[in-house]
Design a protein around this motif. Structure first.
Motif, mmCIF file in Angstrom:
data_model
loop_
_atom_site.group_PDB
_atom_site.id
_atom_site.type_symbol
_atom_site.label_atom_id
_atom_site.label_comp_id
_atom_site.label_asym_id
_atom_site.label_seq_id
_atom_site.Cartn_x
_atom_site.Cartn_y
_atom_site.Cartn_z
ATOM 1 N N TYR A 72 0.802 -1.224 0.000
ATOM 2 C CA TYR A 72 0.000 0.000 0.000
ATOM 3 C C TYR A 72 0.834 1.273 0.000
ATOM 4 O O TYR A 72 0.593 2.189 -0.772
ATOM 5 C CB TYR A 72 -0.936 -0.017 1.214
ATOM 6 C CG TYR A 72 -1.835 1.188 1.313
ATOM 7 C CD1 TYR A 72 -2.742 1.479 0.308
ATOM 8 C CD2 TYR A 72 -1.784 2.029 2.427
ATOM 9 C CE1 TYR A 72 -3.579 2.583 0.404
ATOM 10 C CE2 TYR A 72 -2.613 3.129 2.523
ATOM 11 C CZ TYR A 72 -3.508 3.403 1.508
ATOM 12 O OH TYR A 72 -4.327 4.498 1.598
ATOM 13 N N ASP A 73 1.853 1.331 0.900
ATOM 14 C CA ASP A 73 2.470 2.643 1.027
ATOM 15 C C ASP A 73 3.860 2.660 1.641
ATOM 16 O O ASP A 73 4.408 3.735 1.884
ATOM 17 C CB ASP A 73 1.579 3.550 1.893
ATOM 18 C CG ASP A 73 1.354 3.019 3.307
ATOM 19 O OD1 ASP A 73 1.892 1.947 3.640
ATOM 20 O OD2 ASP A 73 0.631 3.678 4.078
ATOM 21 N N THR A 723 1.846 -1.194 -12.139
ATOM 22 C CA THR A 723 2.440 -1.816 -10.966
ATOM 23 C C THR A 723 3.914 -1.497 -10.916
ATOM 24 O O THR A 723 4.539 -1.273 -11.952
ATOM 25 C CB THR A 723 2.233 -3.351 -10.986
ATOM 26 O OG1 THR A 723 2.976 -3.917 -9.930
ATOM 27 C CG2 THR A 723 2.710 -3.948 -12.302
ATOM 28 N N ASN A 724 4.463 -1.498 -9.736
ATOM 29 C CA ASN A 724 5.903 -1.258 -9.624
ATOM 30 C C ASN A 724 6.709 -2.548 -9.765
ATOM 31 O O ASN A 724 7.921 -2.545 -9.658
ATOM 32 C CB ASN A 724 6.237 -0.582 -8.295
ATOM 33 C CG ASN A 724 6.015 -1.493 -7.095
ATOM 34 O OD1 ASN A 724 5.471 -2.592 -7.222
ATOM 35 N ND2 ASN A 724 6.420 -1.033 -5.926
ATOM 36 N N ASP A 735 2.239 -2.693 -6.343
ATOM 37 C CA ASP A 735 1.462 -1.628 -5.715
ATOM 38 C C ASP A 735 0.057 -2.098 -5.393
ATOM 39 O O ASP A 735 -0.559 -2.855 -6.158
ATOM 40 C CB ASP A 735 1.370 -0.408 -6.655
ATOM 41 C CG ASP A 735 2.664 0.366 -6.694
ATOM 42 O OD1 ASP A 735 3.423 0.299 -5.722
ATOM 43 O OD2 ASP A 735 2.920 1.035 -7.713
ATOM 44 N N TRP A 736 -0.446 -1.644 -4.289
ATOM 45 C CA TRP A 736 -1.839 -1.891 -3.905
ATOM 46 C C TRP A 736 -2.744 -1.182 -4.916
ATOM 47 O O TRP A 736 -2.452 -0.069 -5.341
ATOM 48 C CB TRP A 736 -2.081 -1.331 -2.510
ATOM 49 C CG TRP A 736 -3.391 -1.680 -1.886
ATOM 50 C CD1 TRP A 736 -4.446 -0.841 -1.683
ATOM 51 C CD2 TRP A 736 -3.782 -2.948 -1.335
ATOM 52 N NE1 TRP A 736 -5.467 -1.490 -1.054
ATOM 53 C CE2 TRP A 736 -5.084 -2.790 -0.819
ATOM 54 C CE3 TRP A 736 -3.161 -4.180 -1.238
ATOM 55 C CZ2 TRP A 736 -5.779 -3.832 -0.218
ATOM 56 C CZ3 TRP A 736 -3.852 -5.226 -0.638
ATOM 57 C CH2 TRP A 736 -5.141 -5.048 -0.132
ATOM 58 N N GLU A 738 -5.308 1.113 -6.763
ATOM 59 C CA GLU A 738 -5.955 2.387 -6.507
ATOM 60 C C GLU A 738 -7.235 2.459 -7.330
ATOM 61 O O GLU A 738 -7.317 1.842 -8.401
ATOM 62 C CB GLU A 738 -5.035 3.553 -6.861
ATOM 63 C CG GLU A 738 -3.803 3.660 -5.976
ATOM 64 C CD GLU A 738 -2.970 4.886 -6.318
ATOM 65 O OE1 GLU A 738 -3.373 5.631 -7.241
ATOM 66 O OE2 GLU A 738 -1.922 5.082 -5.684
#
Length: 892
Positions: A72-73, A723-724, A735-736, A738
């Protein structure tokens, strides 16, 4: 493409090894932005060699948090540790090697402890890796390691220099089995069988005009008679007030003690007259100090009687009790004896009843800062909030400062020597730590106070909680910087720690002590939040115990079920509540794993391109609706995981995936071959894998690697679901999701999906193929914009939509259900009359109230059973709140 059945026995160990080998979850060596660092203060288990459900359950919840925040972050710092110093590891070593710690010099025995513990720790690490934890195993500490010993001894010296520690000879809680002092937090109450004894005491200086010549004392511990130093009577006890000021003669032992008035006497217990012995309990200590009484020690460190007990010297206290009772009876002083069950204070580790002995011990001052420590607790976010009350009650109920010295061999030594002449305390230099005074030379040639040149080493060790309470500082790399003349941290960005996960049973142990230590060292509250999990119970919600024979071995369960099924079960808890072990939860996890696997195979067959582009002409309304609904689910799931609402998070996303995506949308997509459906299928599927990843860690990784990882870095992957993750990367580094920000009529979409579902069931129940034509269907709901989806998918020739018209159906009340838990206490014996009136249909509905038998029931006291009936042409279908009528016969 996923093929065949999912094989967790192969896939799960494969990914567990790969995650470790490739250091998938390693915390960066380079500096990390404090705003993106997320740290977890993982509980360091004591080494026992066995994996229990507490380990599995608590660790999975921690891992869900770690995996969520990593996606997420955050850069997640998720370490592991072993609490391998102290009584637990000492007893394990003694048991394994069949030795006693007293047989060895301390350093030699500690080396044996490290060797035994290391074997168990290696086995335990394998088991924890087998649960699929995303721990950075390179950041594993051991509390007996030299690095941690240094931090623990630095903590002692820092608190000493701040005036927060003191050494004192005073009554202390003592475990005669472990032969060490223990702190208040290490005791617990246990209900045990015993006897009450009515014993007659003579009044030594009785005067018939002013005082009786004898009185009765009721006690459960007659073996403490030789330690009796006073007798107390409550000032308001008129019956026994005449005794005050006289002397009592202790039966069998003959010594005389004063009779004193004190308002701490409980007049309702026994005879209302109590003897004070040094020491039986906390009251004895208070009386001893308040009245400056004599000290008579009748029980020694191993619970045997001392010379004060005369002829009973050398007997174990339990044997002395029976001998003294028998002699009291022979002397005519035992007036009565009867069985009771009462609460006994025991050492939580060995369950031995504690004693109170006068010994010299080291303490950390706590009582003078209780309000500060309470405020520190208030500044943390508690998951759940109710657990703060336990912390508050513990702090408010404290009666002792924190006793930190232990008379053991396995532990971290106090870095202290004492002047042989004047007893001056001489502490080690910070630069020399860690040290062992039993083996190392003192830091001075002569006493700084008197100049004497001989020193006595401190032979006690620190309480294990005095070290494990430093885990936030251990993880942050806290150390003394001699050049700066201050304490510094190697990883300042992780402190304060973002979350302290732990069980509710050690709030008073680990959490409170960590607050004390870290607050005193740094001036900061050590945690942003706490996450308190409950215990694992058996299927009948009883505590698991060997004596009950209800212990379930997690190793055996994990041999039978996939790890992801156990992770699914663990996520079914409300944080803070106890969770019963239930195989139906594991089976439900297995079913979800299979559903996800099979749905993934179907998605790939319907949409072979892993990252299809969004159609230039835009998405069809139903596709827009599905992705917009998934956006809402993502927002809800994100909020629930952030709030540690694991059960709601798990059940919410499972329900949407299973019911809306699989049962409804995939069935629709089977009959479509267009770019909009392909884009929607793949976009939704990738997102579902990510949303399930924190819980179903292995199967999502297997599917991600097979279906997306190799294409993750391609140009086609860039866009709505970027996505990363680079080619071959783990889904857990992606990545979560969004929200995509798509607009759709949510109500119309839900109504349209309800219509499709109702028509699918109608065809199935009538044994018709899904591509069978329906001549005419009427819908009483606003599904405008979705008509084409309904007619195309369900092969409806004529669809009539009535968005605003009243449906031609009648709602009939078929029954009334009463909320007996509510109306029982409120209406008592009228409940039978209410039941009878409803059974005879002698009731009336007025607005949201129900009137029956002269009683008015509020809306929360009853519910109605209702049925919809249709008398027109065609057949009414069940479609939730939407009215769907198939008007004409069907054709294949």
């Amino acid at each position: 493409m996923p093929s065949g059945e999912y094989d967790p026995d192969t896939a799960e160990p494969h990914w567990q090894r790969r995650w470790v080998d490739e250091e998938t979850y390693a915390y960066p060596d380079d500096p990390v932005d404090p705003n993106t660092a997320f740290s977890i203060d993982t509980p360091p288990p004591t080494v026992s060699g066995s994996l229990h459900w507490g380990h599995v359950y608590g660790s999975i919840l921690q891992d869900i948090v770690a995996r969520f925040h990593r996606m997420y972050d955050s850069e997640v710092f998720y370490p592991f540790g072993y609490d391998d110093n102290g009584i637990a590891s000492e007893r394990l070593t003694e048991r394994e090697l069949d030795v006693r710690h007293q047989e060895f010099e301390r350093r030699e025995f500690q080396q044996k402890c490290r060797e035994v513990c290391l074997t168990y720790e290696d086995e335990f690490t394998e088991k924890m890796q087998g649960v699929g934890l995303s721990i950075d195993w390179d950041n594993t500490y051991r509390t007996i390691s030299p690095a941690v010993q240094r931090i623990s001894q630095l903590s002692f010296i820092d608190l000493y220099e701040k005036g927060r520690e003191y050494r004192q000879e005073a009554p202390a809680i003592w475990c005669p089995e472990c032969e060490t002092a223990i702190s208040q937090v290490e005791t617990e109450d246990d209900e045990r069988d015993s006897h009450f004894h009515d014993i007659e005491f003579a009044v030594a200086d009785a005067d018939a005009d002013t005082a009786p010549d004898a009185f009765t004392i009721s006690t459960t511990r007659p073996e403490l008679l030789p330690a009796c130093v006073a007798v107390f009577v409550h000032p308001d006890d008129e019956t026994n007030q005449a005794l005050v000021g006289h002397e009592a003669e202790v039966p069998l032992f003959g010594h005389e003690v004063p009779i004193i008035a004190d308002d701490r006497v409980d007049m309702e217990t026994g005879s209302g007259i109590v003897m004070c012995c040094t020491f039986g309990d906390q009251n004895d200590i208070e009386w001893y100090q308040a009245h400056d009484l004599d000290l008579r020690v009748a029980i020694d460190e191993s619970a045997h009687m001392t010379g004060v007990a005369d002829e009973y010297e050398g007997l174990h206290s339990s044997a002395a009790r029976e001998a003294i009772v028998e002699d009291l009876d022979d002397a005519g002083a035992l007036l009565d004896r009867w069985e009771i069950s009462h609460t006994v204070n025991v050492h939580e580790r060995c369950e031995t009843g504690v004693e109170f002995l006068v010994t010299e011990q080291w303490y950390i001052e706590v009582l003078d800062k209780r309000e500060e420590y309470l405020q520190a607790g208030r500044e943390m976010e508690w998951f759940p909030e109710k657990m703060f009350t336990r912390y508050q009650h513990w702090v408010e109920g404290l009666q002792w400062d924190w006793l930190i010295s232990r008379q053991r061999s396995s532990g971290i030594p106090f870095p202290v020597w004492y002047c042989e002449a004047c007893d001056e305390e001489v502490l080690a230099s910070k630069a020399d730590l860690p040290v062992d005074p039993l083996s190392d030379d003192p830091p001075a040639d002569a006493c700084p106070a008197c100049g004497h040149d001989e020193f006595v080493p401190e032979d006690d060790v620190l309480d294990t909680w005095a070290t494990s309470s430093l885990t936030p500082l251990i993880n942050a790399g806290w150390d003394w910087d001699a050049d700066a003349g201050a304490f510094e941290m190697d990883r300042p960005e992780i402190y304060p720690i973002d979350v302290r996960p732990q069980g509710h049973d050690i709030i008073s142990f680990w959490l409170f002590h960590t607050v004390i230590k870290c607050y005193e060292h740094t001036g900061e509250v050590p945690f942003e939040s706490t996450m308190i999990n409950g215990m694992v119970l058996d299927e009948n919600r009883e505590k698991m115990s060997k004596s009950k024979g209800n212990v379930v071995d997690p190793d055996a369960v994990l041999d039978e079920y996939p790890v992801d099924a156990a992770r699914y079960w663990a996520a079914g808890s409300a944080i803070g509540d106890d969770l019963p072990y239930q195989e139906k939860g594991l089976r439900a996890g297995e079913k979800l794993i299979r559903k996800l696997w099979n749905a993934s195979k179907l998605v790939e067959s319907l949409a072979p391109e892993p990252y299809p582009e969004r159609p230039s002409e835009g998405l069809r309304e139903l596709d827009r609706w599905l992705l917009a609904e998934l956006d809402r689910e993502i927002e809800t799931l994100t909020d629930r995981l952030a709030a540690r609402e694991f059960s709601k998070a798990r059940d919410g996303i499972r329900s949407f995936f299973w019911n809306t995506f699989c049962d409804d949308y995939l069935e629709i997509a089977k009959q479509r071959e267009d770019a909009s459906a392909a884009y929607t299928l793949r976009t939704a599927h990738r997102r579902f894998l990510k949303l399930f990843a924190p819980v179903l860690a292995h199967v999502t990784e297997e599917l991600w690697q097979d279906m997306y990882a190799d294409a993750a870095g391609t140009d086609a992957a860039v866009g709505a679901d970027a996505t990363n993750a680079q080619a071959g990367d783990s889904i857990h580094l992606a990545d979560w999701p969004e929200p995509l920000g798509l607009d759709a009529d949510a109500d119309a979409g839900r109504a349209a999906m309800a219509v499709v579902g109702a028509l699918r069931r109608y065809k199935s129940e009538n044994q018709l193929p899904l591509n069978a034509d329906l001549d005419a269907v009427e819908v009483y709901a606003d599904i405008r914009g979705f008509e084409t989806d309904v007619t195309g998918v369900m092969h409806v020739d004529e669809l009539t939509v009535h968005p605003d018209a009243e449906p031609p159906v009648e709602t009939v009340i078929t029954g009334v259900d009463l909320a007996y838990a509510t109306i029982g206490p409120k209406h008592g014996d009228r409940v039978g009359d209410i039941d009878a009136a409803i059974a005879n249909e002698e009731y009336e509905l007025a607005g949201d109230e129900l009137h029956a038998a002269g009683v008015t029931l509020a809306p929360d006291e009853f519910s109605l059973e209702e049925d919809r009936r249709y008398a027109g042409e065609g057949e009414l279908l069940d479609a939730d709140d939407v009215v769907v009528i198939v008007k004409t016969a069907v054709e294949a």
